[in-house]
Scaffold this motif. Structure first.
Motif, PDB file in Angstrom:
ATOM      1  N   UNK A   1      44.852  -1.436 -32.730  1.00  9.10           N
ATOM      2  CA  UNK A   1      45.741  -2.298 -33.504  1.00  9.10           C
ATOM      3  C   UNK A   1      45.592  -3.773 -33.150  1.00  9.10           C
ATOM      4  N   UNK A   2      44.781  -4.100 -32.153  1.00 10.53           N
ATOM      5  CA  UNK A   2      44.731  -5.471 -31.654  1.00 10.53           C
ATOM      6  C   UNK A   2      43.335  -6.087 -31.766  1.00 10.53           C
ATOM      7  N   UNK A   3      43.335  -7.418 -31.738  1.00 13.21           N
ATOM      8  CA  UNK A   3      42.106  -8.201 -31.833  1.00 13.21           C
ATOM      9  C   UNK A   3      41.802  -8.917 -30.524  1.00 13.21           C
ATOM     10  N   UNK A   4      40.479  -9.004 -30.235  1.00 17.07           N
ATOM     11  CA  UNK A   4      39.985  -9.780 -29.105  1.00 17.07           C
ATOM     12  C   UNK A   4      38.626 -10.357 -29.473  1.00 17.07           C
ATOM     13  N   UNK A   5      37.794 -10.621 -28.471  1.00 19.16           N
ATOM     14  CA  UNK A   5      36.489 -11.243 -28.720  1.00 19.16           C
ATOM     15  C   UNK A   5      35.389 -10.517 -27.954  1.00 19.16           C
ATOM     16  N   UNK A   6      34.200 -10.438 -28.609  1.00 17.88           N
ATOM     17  CA  UNK A   6      32.996  -9.940 -27.943  1.00 17.88           C
ATOM     18  C   UNK A   6      31.952 -11.042 -27.920  1.00 17.88           C
ATOM     19  N   UNK A   7      30.963 -10.896 -27.001  1.00 16.86           N
ATOM     20  CA  UNK A   7      29.809 -11.787 -27.025  1.00 16.86           C
ATOM     21  C   UNK A   7      28.697 -11.149 -27.857  1.00 16.86           C
ATOM     22  N   UNK A   8      27.551 -11.810 -27.936  1.00 18.69           N
ATOM     23  CA  UNK A   8      26.487 -11.302 -28.809  1.00 18.69           C
ATOM     24  C   UNK A   8      25.732 -10.107 -28.219  1.00 18.69           C
ATOM     25  N   UNK A   9      26.177  -9.631 -27.073  1.00 17.97           N
ATOM     26  CA  UNK A   9      25.652  -8.377 -26.522  1.00 17.97           C
ATOM     27  C   UNK A   9      26.600  -7.218 -26.790  1.00 17.97           C
TER      28      UNK A   9
ATOM     29  N   UNK B   1      29.672  -7.139 -25.504  1.00 20.83           N
ATOM     30  CA  UNK B   1      30.601  -7.015 -24.382  1.00 20.83           C
ATOM     31  C   UNK B   1      31.929  -7.710 -24.704  1.00 20.83           C
ATOM     32  N   UNK B   2      33.040  -7.054 -24.374  1.00 18.89           N
ATOM     33  CA  UNK B   2      34.354  -7.640 -24.584  1.00 18.89           C
ATOM     34  C   UNK B   2      34.573  -8.751 -23.563  1.00 18.89           C
ATOM     35  N   UNK B   3      34.846  -9.959 -24.038  1.00 24.24           N
ATOM     36  CA  UNK B   3      35.059 -11.101 -23.136  1.00 24.24           C
ATOM     37  C   UNK B   3      36.514 -11.567 -23.141  1.00 24.24           C
ATOM     38  N   UNK B   4      37.238 -11.297 -24.207  1.00 31.00           N
ATOM     39  CA  UNK B   4      38.695 -11.506 -24.246  1.00 31.00           C
ATOM     40  C   UNK B   4      39.276 -10.220 -24.792  1.00 31.00           C
ATOM     41  N   UNK B   5      40.030  -9.519 -23.979  1.00 24.43           N
ATOM     42  CA  UNK B   5      40.471  -8.178 -24.351  1.00 24.43           C
ATOM     43  C   UNK B   5      41.370  -8.210 -25.584  1.00 24.43           C
ATOM     44  N   UNK B   6      41.273  -7.186 -26.428  1.00 25.64           N
ATOM     45  CA  UNK B   6      42.129  -7.117 -27.608  1.00 25.64           C
ATOM     46  C   UNK B   6      43.604  -7.093 -27.224  1.00 25.64           C
ATOM     47  N   UNK B   7      44.350  -8.076 -27.745  1.00 26.95           N
ATOM     48  CA  UNK B   7      45.772  -8.200 -27.414  1.00 26.95           C
ATOM     49  C   UNK B   7      46.551  -8.950 -28.493  1.00 26.95           C
ATOM     50  N   UNK B   8      45.851  -9.405 -29.537  1.00 24.90           N
ATOM     51  CA  UNK B   8      46.477 -10.229 -30.563  1.00 24.90           C
ATOM     52  C   UNK B   8      46.556  -9.475 -31.892  1.00 24.90           C
TER      53      UNK B   8
END
Length: 325
Positions: A94-102, A104-111
């Motif tokens: 249910x949440x959004x975060x950020x991945x890099x171009x590999x 890998x999750x760099x900001x965990x889904x929490x928004x």
């Protein structure tokens, strides 16, 4: 076209005045055949390429492909946007975060939702509970630097972001803020877009009698308010609407393409602009000539890195400007 990329009720977006001349653009009568596919239709949905990568949907999950169509990040996300500055927003559960171009999750889904780190180190995020949420901005460490307080926002461009906030009469109003959250432009206008190529579209007058023009970053009016609607400049041209028809002007306020489109139009990108006629999208060049005949019911609004995501039947693929495989 919507100015804001987020609304609170959505959870999931020239130093002198110059009046427009009546210079007529070239007739739009050159139609080209349908383009061939660079990446064959095979995806259930697709977004445009950015930084050499594009988000695509296979089945119920989103992954990422390169320009050869190879899946470089396997489908695993519930949703995914395009990459900007090495990061892409993704939805997991249910949440959004950020991945890099590999991948890998760099900001965990929490928004509840998030935007991009566009041309600053800030990205918008929607926080709170459904029906009671606000938008603020985080840095690349995932830390809030502008507290959630807005009901609508855009991404930062050229040092500013467009947000919706309450004025002294408690009415919702569009303004531009800087990267500290301070209001920089907009309080004197009935509406405003963000800066693009040094100019911002602004409106004066009442809601049902607005006229749009453009200001520079000193707040000086450089194209006087005279249009029924206007959008930001891209590649030196901006869509403007007069008498229910859209055309394109240059930064001197002169028409380059005479108002003639009654459907939706979009900004130029890589020398082409998307226009919609009878529910079909096509593309014109800066002379107003068709490069791609209106034929797609579903496609992205612009070419990016030479490619365009289009839907044929129920599958998405990518075409280039020349139609070469």
């Amino acid at each position: 076209m919507k100015k804001f990329l987020v609304f609170s009720f959505l959870l999931a977006v020239i130093c002198t005045c110059a009046s427009c001349s009546t210079k007529k653009g070239k007739d739009i009568n050159t139609h080209k055949k349908s383009n061939e596919f660079v990446i064959e239709p095979q995806f259930d949905s697709a977004q445009y390429f950015s930084e050499g990568l594009a988000a695509v949907k296979k089945g119920e999950k989103w992954g990422v492909v390169d320009k050869t169509g190879n899946m470089v990040i396997e489908p695993q996300f519930d949703d995914c946007y395009y990459f900007k500055n090495g990061l892409a927003p993704v939805k997991m559960g249910e949440n959004w975060g950020f991945i890099d171009n590999k991948g890998e999750v760099v900001i965990k889904p929490q928004f509840l939702l998030c935007g991009h780190f566009y041309d600053s180190d800030l990205a918008y995020v929607l926080v709170g509970e459904p029906g009671n949420c606000k938008v603020g901005y985080i840095n690349k460490n995932g830390q809030l630097v502008i507290k959630p307080q807005y009901s609508g926002v855009s991404e930062f461009e050229e040092g500013y972001a467009c947000v919706m906030c309450r004025d002294k009469n408690d009415d919702l109003k569009s303004v531009l803020i800087d990267t500290t959250g301070k209001i920089a432009f907009g309080m004197n206008y009935s509406d405003i877009y963000n800066f693009s190529e040094g100019l911002a579209a602004v409106a004066v007058g009442s809601l049902f009698n607005e006229k749009w023009g453009y200001i520079d970053k000193k707040g000086v009016v450089v194209i006087k308010p005279q249009f029924d609607n206007a959008m930001p400049f891209k590649e030196g041209l901006a869509p403007v609407k007069v008498n229910k028809k859209w055309g394109y002007i240059n930064k001197s306020g002169d028409y380059v393409i005479e108002p003639q489109f009654e459907g939706d139009v979009f900004a130029f990108s890589e020398g082409l602009a998307c226009i919609e006629i009878g529910g079909k999208r096509g593309f014109v060049d800066e002379s107003g000539n068709y490069v791609i005949n209106p034929q797609y019911s579903s496609c992205e609004k612009f070419f990016s890195e030479g490619l365009l995501a289009v839907e044929i039947g129920s599958k998405w693929g990518f075409i280039d400007k020349k139609g070469e495989v």
